[in-house]
Design a protein around this motif. Sequence first.
Motif, mmCIF file in Angstrom:
data_model
loop_
_atom_site.group_PDB
_atom_site.id
_atom_site.type_symbol
_atom_site.label_atom_id
_atom_site.label_comp_id
_atom_site.label_asym_id
_atom_site.label_seq_id
_atom_site.Cartn_x
_atom_site.Cartn_y
_atom_site.Cartn_z
ATOM 1 N N TYR A 125 0.866 -1.176 0.000
ATOM 2 C CA TYR A 125 0.000 0.000 0.000
ATOM 3 C C TYR A 125 0.900 1.221 0.000
ATOM 4 O O TYR A 125 1.775 1.364 0.864
ATOM 5 C CB TYR A 125 -0.893 -0.033 1.238
ATOM 6 N N ALA A 126 0.699 2.098 -0.979
ATOM 7 C CA ALA A 126 1.630 3.204 -1.195
ATOM 8 C C ALA A 126 1.454 4.359 -0.218
ATOM 9 O O ALA A 126 2.373 5.144 -0.014
ATOM 10 C CB ALA A 126 1.494 3.721 -2.632
ATOM 11 N N GLY A 127 0.284 4.486 0.394
ATOM 12 C CA GLY A 127 0.044 5.614 1.289
ATOM 13 C C GLY A 127 0.050 6.931 0.533
ATOM 14 O O GLY A 127 -0.040 6.968 -0.694
ATOM 15 N N TRP A 128 0.176 8.035 1.278
ATOM 16 C CA TRP A 128 0.255 9.354 0.638
ATOM 17 C C TRP A 128 0.933 10.316 1.597
ATOM 18 O O TRP A 128 1.083 10.036 2.790
ATOM 19 C CB TRP A 128 -1.130 9.861 0.234
ATOM 20 N N THR A 133 -0.076 12.536 6.519
ATOM 21 C CA THR A 133 0.660 11.477 5.827
ATOM 22 C C THR A 133 0.125 10.115 6.222
ATOM 23 O O THR A 133 -0.067 9.837 7.402
ATOM 24 C CB THR A 133 2.159 11.554 6.158
ATOM 25 N N GLN A 134 -0.163 9.318 5.224
ATOM 26 C CA GLN A 134 -0.580 7.931 5.453
ATOM 27 C C GLN A 134 0.611 7.040 5.118
ATOM 28 O O GLN A 134 1.099 7.064 3.991
ATOM 29 C CB GLN A 134 -1.771 7.584 4.560
ATOM 30 N N PRO A 135 1.140 6.278 6.072
ATOM 31 C CA PRO A 135 2.332 5.464 5.802
ATOM 32 C C PRO A 135 2.078 4.387 4.757
ATOM 33 O O PRO A 135 0.937 3.935 4.571
ATOM 34 C CB PRO A 135 2.633 4.810 7.158
ATOM 35 N N GLY A 136 3.157 3.971 4.095
ATOM 36 C CA GLY A 136 3.082 2.795 3.252
ATOM 37 C C GLY A 136 2.911 1.568 4.131
ATOM 38 O O GLY A 136 3.231 1.594 5.328
ATOM 39 N N LYS A 137 2.409 0.485 3.554
ATOM 40 C CA LYS A 137 2.191 -0.747 4.318
ATOM 41 C C LYS A 137 2.641 -1.944 3.496
ATOM 42 O O LYS A 137 2.606 -1.907 2.262
ATOM 43 C CB LYS A 137 0.713 -0.900 4.691
ATOM 44 N N ASP A 170 12.446 8.812 1.637
ATOM 45 C CA ASP A 170 11.702 9.921 1.054
ATOM 46 C C ASP A 170 10.208 9.610 1.180
ATOM 47 O O ASP A 170 9.643 8.896 0.356
ATOM 48 C CB ASP A 170 12.102 10.098 -0.413
ATOM 49 N N TYR A 171 9.584 10.155 2.220
ATOM 50 C CA TYR A 171 8.162 9.881 2.450
ATOM 51 C C TYR A 171 7.265 10.599 1.445
ATOM 52 O O TYR A 171 6.064 10.332 1.383
ATOM 53 C CB TYR A 171 7.763 10.281 3.874
ATOM 54 N N ASN A 172 7.826 11.504 0.644
ATOM 55 C CA ASN A 172 7.021 12.202 -0.364
ATOM 56 C C ASN A 172 6.659 11.298 -1.534
ATOM 57 O O ASN A 172 5.717 11.573 -2.261
ATOM 58 C CB ASN A 172 7.773 13.436 -0.893
ATOM 59 N N MET A 173 7.439 10.240 -1.732
ATOM 60 C CA MET A 173 7.199 9.345 -2.864
ATOM 61 C C MET A 173 6.762 7.964 -2.366
ATOM 62 O O MET A 173 7.228 7.493 -1.333
ATOM 63 C CB MET A 173 8.475 9.206 -3.708
ATOM 64 N N ARG A 177 7.843 5.385 0.834
ATOM 65 C CA ARG A 177 6.957 4.967 1.926
ATOM 66 C C ARG A 177 6.871 3.441 2.012
ATOM 67 O O ARG A 177 6.817 2.866 3.095
ATOM 68 C CB ARG A 177 5.569 5.596 1.735
ATOM 69 N N ILE A 178 6.887 2.779 0.843
ATOM 70 C CA ILE A 178 6.892 1.313 0.845
ATOM 71 C C ILE A 178 8.221 0.795 1.389
ATOM 72 O O ILE A 178 8.261 -0.186 2.136
ATOM 73 C CB ILE A 178 6.594 0.760 -0.567
ATOM 74 N N ALA A 179 9.322 1.463 1.040
ATOM 75 C CA ALA A 179 10.636 1.070 1.562
ATOM 76 C C ALA A 179 10.638 1.110 3.088
ATOM 77 O O ALA A 179 11.208 0.232 3.752
ATOM 78 C CB ALA A 179 11.724 1.984 1.002
#
Length: 198
Positions: A125-128, A133-137, A170-173, A177-179
């Motif tokens: 899940y990519a988040g935004w 901010t919604q974290p990646g999962k 880089d939480y902007n991309m 966030r997946i990393a």
Amino acid sequence: MKKIFLFLFVAMSTTIFAQNKLTIESGNLSFLKGQTEVNVERNYGSPLFQADNFTETEYIERRHKETVAKKGEEAWKKWIDIWEQHVETIWTEKFIEGLNKSKKIKFAQNVQTKYTLIIQPKWMYAGWSGFVTQPGKLTAEITIVETENPSKILAKFIGDKIEGVGSKVDYNMEYGRIAAAYEKTGKEFGKELKKALK
């Protein structure tokens, strides 16, 4: 009023997606006592993406249309190049980085060891990012096998929607966030390892 709706939306999203745990499906980690190093392999398979369970091809096609419409073809070329780097190497490297936080056993790729840990992503899940901010999962299957006899599974874990928080990415991309979710999954496994090796 808008703030209330935003709060409710975020709360609902968090409730829908939050599992954020690692569970043991079979076996245990006691056999790793005395080991100093474990090999790591990634079995990418065919993971699904987002709440809609897109295939990676579907996800990338949608991302391509959005990026070209907003920023043009050059921006897309840059995005897909970085995405492919993450798929091929960076996500696995971040997972290993998280694993090695435990400092109990060193985890590395392409090493000759008695045991091999295999991570297979099942869902991402990519988040935004933005005002909220919604974290990646990441949902992934983690197995440990005998290197010389890979069909012999000694332990199996499932990371269920592990949220990517607390990482230097880089939480902007979305690939960043997946990393972070890969790294957090590694950290969670490291906690289980630490408990098992007490």
